[in-house]
Design an enzyme around this catalytic site. Structure first.
Site, PDB file in Angstrom:
ATOM      1  N   GLU A  66      41.643  66.599  49.606  1.00 60.98           N
ATOM      2  CA  GLU A  66      41.782  67.315  48.584  1.00 60.98           C
ATOM      3  C   GLU A  66      42.937  68.318  49.289  1.00 60.98           C
ATOM      4  O   GLU A  66      43.565  69.298  48.653  1.00 60.98           O
ATOM      5  CB  GLU A  66      41.216  67.272  47.347  1.00 60.98           C
ATOM      6  CG  GLU A  66      41.106  68.383  46.627  1.00 60.98           C
ATOM      7  CD  GLU A  66      41.396  69.319  46.636  1.00 60.98           C
ATOM      8  OE1 GLU A  66      42.225  70.165  45.662  1.00 60.98           O
ATOM      9  OE2 GLU A  66      40.515  70.125  47.397  1.00 60.98           O
ATOM     10  N   ASP A 103      36.959  65.161  51.525  1.00 65.46           N
ATOM     11  CA  ASP A 103      38.105  65.781  52.443  1.00 65.46           C
ATOM     12  C   ASP A 103      36.642  66.932  53.337  1.00 65.46           C
ATOM     13  O   ASP A 103      36.356  67.482  52.236  1.00 65.46           O
ATOM     14  CB  ASP A 103      39.452  65.314  53.317  1.00 65.46           C
ATOM     15  CG  ASP A 103      39.533  66.571  51.518  1.00 65.46           C
ATOM     16  OD1 ASP A 103      39.083  66.574  50.684  1.00 65.46           O
ATOM     17  OD2 ASP A 103      40.476  67.486  52.046  1.00 65.46           O
TER      18      ASP A 103
HETATM   19 ZN   LIG Z   1      39.140  73.924  48.836  1.00 66.10          ZN
HETATM   20 ZN   LIG Z   2      37.308  71.518  47.269  1.00 68.42          ZN
END
Ligand SMILES: [Zn+2]
Ligand SMILES: [Zn+2]
Length: 404
Positions: A149, A91
């Site tokens: 994440e 991401d």
């Molecule tokens: Zn990051």
């Molecule tokens: Zn990262």
């Protein structure tokens, strides 16, 4: 800190095998394509499609749509053996890119400013290589492409969807391209590598009034200022000085006019620590302090406190395996940096709570080329030479782990 290490122009790439060196231009190409089409957490549809198309073309068995946009690729070696997982996140961040490069983000306000485009390219390169060298390892490698994440976190829903099962994963590895370290260095550490992340949001409720008549009011600005000060005493006076912790109030909002005492104030912040025993402990102190200060001024409060990610803790044996591999990839004695701990957080931590593993850093800064802005900066970019090093590290870890 960076300047005390050897300069990137002295990086020795002789340990990158020819098959991976030949992949380098593809790695750069994939990374740049992904960089131009960044996507936020759980919206990585284009990214997932990009990955799936490649896996399909290489004849790699894979499953898509796990925890919305996640993918798991399964690559069998020659015969039965251990199951090792490799995790990559994919991401981007809500940041407007300021780099003026040919491959800059084509999406306004979204940018791969943490290097997850590179992680995806490295994991793809690893999958490609392994699928063409199935004779070189025993057992199975599962490559986990994880969404979100940067928040709210894709690791946990992927675990809940069963990605560590069937076949059961015995150990897991993962890497982060790391601009705090120069190209040519690897950060490997056993124990806690990255911090636990907790967050809070609080509203202080006082009683507003005229700026000249404070005795008729409960001043939420004064109360919240005292709270911000007092919260700093947690790290200074409640935490063992040999442990590390951070309490940061990042936001404080109150008031509308210079002669008005504000009715309410809002603050938010984050707490970081390594020691799992501090789970709940700091949060409790945060609430005690807010409650105590509010009570002493006659104010009330509304507190929301939650844990985002636990600490990223590496297994001793798996860290040793990665360290021994790292020492064959970078030869300089300064190449492997054990003091690479950071108070940044990572949801790799959830995988490491389930199975032993090791998360490590691949130095990617190159100050000579201006590629040394910190992660999450609108000018973040990294030296793409690190992509091949990442693949070489993963492949050597597979070859070492999957030979039993
Ligand atoms: Zn990051
Ligand atoms: Zn990262």
């Amino acid at each position: 800190m960076v300047s005390t290490f050897p300069l990137p122009n002295s990086v020795n790439l002789s340990q990158i095998r020819p098959d991976i060196r030949n992949l380098q231009s593809e790695l750069v190409n994939w990374r740049r394509q992904l960089h131009q089409h960044p996507e936020l957490g759980f919206q990585e549809h284009h990214t997932a499609e990009f990955i799936a198309r490649k896996l399909q073309a290489w004849g790699i068995e894979h499953q898509t749509g796990i925890a919305k946009t996640g993918i798991v690729a399964t690559i069998d070696g020659k015969g039965s053996g251990p199951v090792l997982a490799i995790r990559a996140d994919m991401d981007a961040l809500p940041i407007q890119e300021e780099n003026e490069v040919s491959y800059r983000s084509r999406r306004d306000g979204i940018m791969h400013a943490c290097g997850h485009d590179g992680h995806t390219a490295i994991a793809l390169g690893t999958a490609c290589y392994l699928s063409q060298h199935r004779q070189d390892f025993q057992g199975t490698v599962k490559i986990i492409f994880q969404p979100a994440e940067e928040g709210p976190g894709g690791a946990k829903p992927m675990i809940e969807a069963g990605v560590l099962k069937n076949p059961d994963v015995e150990a897991i590895i993962g890497l982060h391209l790391w601009n705090t370290l120069p190209l040519g260095t690897l950060g490997v550490r056993s124990g806690a590598l990255m911090a636990a992340v907790e967050c809070f949001r609080c509203q202080i409720i006082g009683r507003g009034g005229h700026g000249a008549m404070p005795h008729q009011t409960i001043d939420s600005v004064l109360v919240s200022s005292q709270i911000v000060n007092a919260l700093q005493a947690i790290v200074a006076r409640n935490i063992n000085p040999l442990d590390s912790a951070v309490v940061t109030v990042g936001e404080l909002h109150a008031g509308t006019a210079l002669n008005v005492i504000a009715d309410t104030a809002r603050m938010s912040g984050t707490v970081r620590y390594f020691n799992p025993e501090l789970e709940n402990a700091i949060g409790q102190r945060v609430e005690q302090i807010i409650a105590g200060v509010c009570q002493s001024y006659g104010a009330t409060y509304d507190l929301e406190y939650w844990q985002l990610y636990p600490a990223t803790v590496n297994d001793v044996a798996m860290a040793e395996l990665v360290r021994s591999v790292a020492s064959t990839v970078v030869e300089t004695p300064l190449g492997i940096v054990p003091e690479c701990q950071t108070m940044g957080g990572e949801d790799m931590s959830f995988f490491l709570q389930e199975v032993p593993g090791c998360y490590f850093f691949v130095g990617s800064a190159n100050a000579e080329k201006g590629l040394d802005y910190p992660h999450h900066h609108p000018r973040f970019d990294f030296d793409e030479t690190a992509l091949g090093m990442g693949v070489e590290m993963f492949i050597r870890c597979v070859e070492k782990f999957c030979q039993r």
